[in-house]
Write an enzyme that holds these catalytic residues in place. Structure first.
Site: not given
Ligand code: ATP
Ligand code: MG
Length: 591
Positions: A59, A294, A304
């Site tokens: 995102e 994760r 984030k």
């Molecule tokens: P946040 O919750 O901090 O906003 P997010 O997971 O919502 O992070 P996205 O931009 O939706 O962030 O993530 C993009 C991709 O990265 C997703 O497919 C997610 O599964 C992966 N991802 C995000 N954080 C991690 C992590 N700590 N370990 C492995 N994969 C991750």
């Molecule tokens: Mg997200």
């Protein structure tokens, strides 16, 4: 390190799934019409040249961090290894908080990590917001087929009627309204005839399902918000859990890999795709979702929202502060893409959540930089050493040229040269007036070698009125120059690094430490800001070898005895680099 470029990647459950699908021809008959689209669109295409399709779907509401890197390496890596394509997809269906700045930085970071989205003669860069028309059309189809309805309950009523883990939910009074009525209301929603939050479109599944996510989840809501891509075209937006499977299906994704918290959403993922396939909007085989654990890294926060807070409240200098776990931060810190890929390989993928020790990340960087980084001498905490017999040994000559290998294991990389002079900078802690047993560096009466130079014998020191040492005194032992025939005739137990005062280059050096004092900064709901390390950066002026004046931004060096350093890509100016310590030579993070 063993030769990792030729080592086969370790197997994992995702590789096993893909290999089984490939062997069984699960996706062999798919067609791909060279752009995302519905069943009719893809039916016009050729058999998909990509054996599998994965996607990385961030995102665009922040910068990528080390957790994302795990997902990038996984998704792009699987596509690469199995003759597939990984789509770079911006999951920008939520109009709030998303911006073009983030889109650009995310693209940069993925490319910097070593991946791209050009494959089979096309670019696979997609924006989920380009699918809003389809998502809307699909929602109308669900309504017409009796699989969705407009609910006019208030958010509070909806919450109360959802039930609990142990109690079934209660049907909405609007659940069985005629499809035609829902369709008319949905169109009114789209046309802006209702206020934000006045009603939602819900999937009609099962209010008694043991999985709460299957209790008629909302799929569209009214939200008057400007969208970075579609502007004010829409005042209704799809919910993430509805949008995501559709995005995957339109793009012909075969293996949709996400983190474990989406496991409970998988039944809905499958439900919505099956229903749309029944409507004829999508074709089998449908994408399948797989979940992996994760990345949790000690001493680091990877949410984030929390990273954003560090930036906006100015606890750090920006998203690319070298202490940040963002990819732009790690890059400035001195991390290489190869080190991060190596880290991702080493941690592997599993289905069980765990914490990875920060030292694993640092270890990958050391292992990558050991071969790659040129060597140099630097004195970080300088005190002057005066060679009091200089004139007797060298006469009127002010300098004595010395040389050292650029890399001890790669003679082909040549020699570096610098000068010894009467005054030399050494580390303050390489001298002691009274030395404990086992200390082999400088103390009165002891002999030590100036690395790549001569053996010297310490004779004492000079102090100022406060008793602070201002100079260390020594005599040079003639005919002991490193690399000359007599060099070993005088045996010493200690070797120290140094920079000749005559040609030393003064540079700013930043030494970084962890940003938090606790391994799990946000554990148990703790405010992570309350455990910030007050001493996470120290800037000092150091003396380095003259050759480093030409260090290009992002050039990485091992400062002998001190660790790996990178010329900062932002603050360095020609002739005067600024160095960031990327990592120490040894693991200094207490276990
Ligand atoms: P946040 O919750 O901090 O906003 P997010 O997971 O919502 O992070 P996205 O931009 O939706 O962030 O993530 C993009 C991709 O990265 C997703 O497919 C997610 O599964 C992966 N991802 C995000 N954080 C991690 C992590 N700590 N370990 C492995 N994969 C991750
Ligand atoms: Mg997200």
């Amino acid at each position: 390190m063993s030769d990792r470029s030729t080592a086969a990647p370790a197997s994992n459950f995702l590789r096993a799934v893909i290999e089984k699908d490939l062997a069984g021809g699960t996706y062999a008959a798919r067609r791909w019409a060279r752009s995302p689209g519905d069943a009719a669109h893809h039916a016009t295409g050729d058999p998909d040249p990509a054996r599998i399709r994965t996607r990385f779907p961030p995102e665009p509401n922040g910068y990528l961090h080390i957790g994302h890197a795990k997902s990038v390496c996984l998704n792009f890596g699987l596509a690469r290894d199995y003759g597939g394509v990984c789509h770079m997809r911006f999951d920008d269906t939520n109009p709030e908080k998303e911006s073009v700045e983030y889109v650009e930085s995310i693209k940069d970071s993925v490319q910097w990590l070593g991946f791209g989205w050009d494959a089979f003669g096309a670019s696979h860069l997609y924006f989920a917001s380009d699918y809003f028309d389809f998502m809307y059309r699909a929602a109308e189809s669900l309504i017409c087929a009796g699989h969705a309805y407009i609910d006019e309950q208030t958010p509070d009523q909806m919450r109360a009627n959802r039930g609990t883990l142990t109690e079934a939910g209660t049907d909405s009074p609007w659940r069985n309204r005629p499809a035609g009525e829902s369709l008319a209301l949905f169109r009114d929603m789209r046309d802006g005839k209702h206020a934000d939050g006045a009603m939602v479109l819900r999937a009609k599944i099962d209010m008694a399902s043991p999985n709460i996510n299957m209790r008629d989840p909302a799929i569209y809501r009214i939200k008057r918000a400007h969208h970075h891509n579609t502007g004010d075209t829409w005042c209704i937006y799809p919910m993430y859990t509805y949008a995501h499977p559709l995005e995957d299906a339109l793009e012909g994704i075969t293996h949709s890999i996400c983190t474990l918290e989406f496991e409970d959403q998988r039944p809905f993922y499958d439900w919505v795709l099956e229903r749309l396939a029944e409507c004829g909007l999508l074709a089998h085989p449908l994408p399948k979702q797989y979940e992996f654990a994760r990345l949790n890294l000690t001493y680091v926060v990877t949410s984030k929202r929390k990273l954003m807070q560090l930036v906006t409240e100015k606890h750090v200098s920006g998203w690319d502060d070298p202490r940040m776990p963002t990819l732009v931060g790690l890059r400035r810190r001195g991390y290489t893409p190869e080190a991060i890929q190596l880290f991702a390989e080493r941690i592997g993928v599993s289905k069980a959540d765990s914490w990875i020790d920060y030292s694993t990340l640092e270890g990958a960087l050391r292992d990558d930089l050991d071969a790659r980084a040129d060597r140099a001498m630097a004195v970080l905490d300088p005190v002057k050493l005066t060679l009091t017999n200089w004139d007797e040994v060298f006469g009127a000559r002010a300098t004595e040229p010395c040389a050292a290998p650029v890399h001890p294991h790669h003679p082909e990389r040549g020699q570096r040269s610098f000068n010894l002079s009467r005054d030399v900078w050494i580390e303050r802690d390489d001298f002691m007036e009274v030395a404990p047993k086992g200390y082999h560096r400088l103390f009165p009466g002891n002999r030590t070698r100036l690395k790549y130079g001569y053996v010297i014998e310490c004779t004492g020191c000079e102090k100022d009125a406060d008793g602070r040492i201002t100079a260390v005194l020594a005599t040079l032992v003639p005919d002991t120059k490193s690399g000359t025939p007599g060099a070993d005739s005088v045996k010493v137990k200690g070797v120290i690094t140094w920079v000749g005062a005559v040609d030393a280059l003064a540079v700013d050096v930043r030494l970084y430490d962890r940003l938090f004092t606790e391994a799990h900064p946000d554990a148990g709901g703790r405010d992570f800001l309350s455990v910030m390390n007050a001493d996470s950066v120290r800037t000092l002026t150091a003396f380095v070898e003259p050759g480093l004046a030409g260090a290009a931004p992002e050039a990485r060096f091992q400062f002998e005895r001190h660790g790996y350093f990178v010329a900062d890509r932002k603050d360095s100016v020609p002739g005067r680099p600024v160095f960031n310590r990327a990592v120490t030579l040894k693991d200094s993070w207490g276990k």
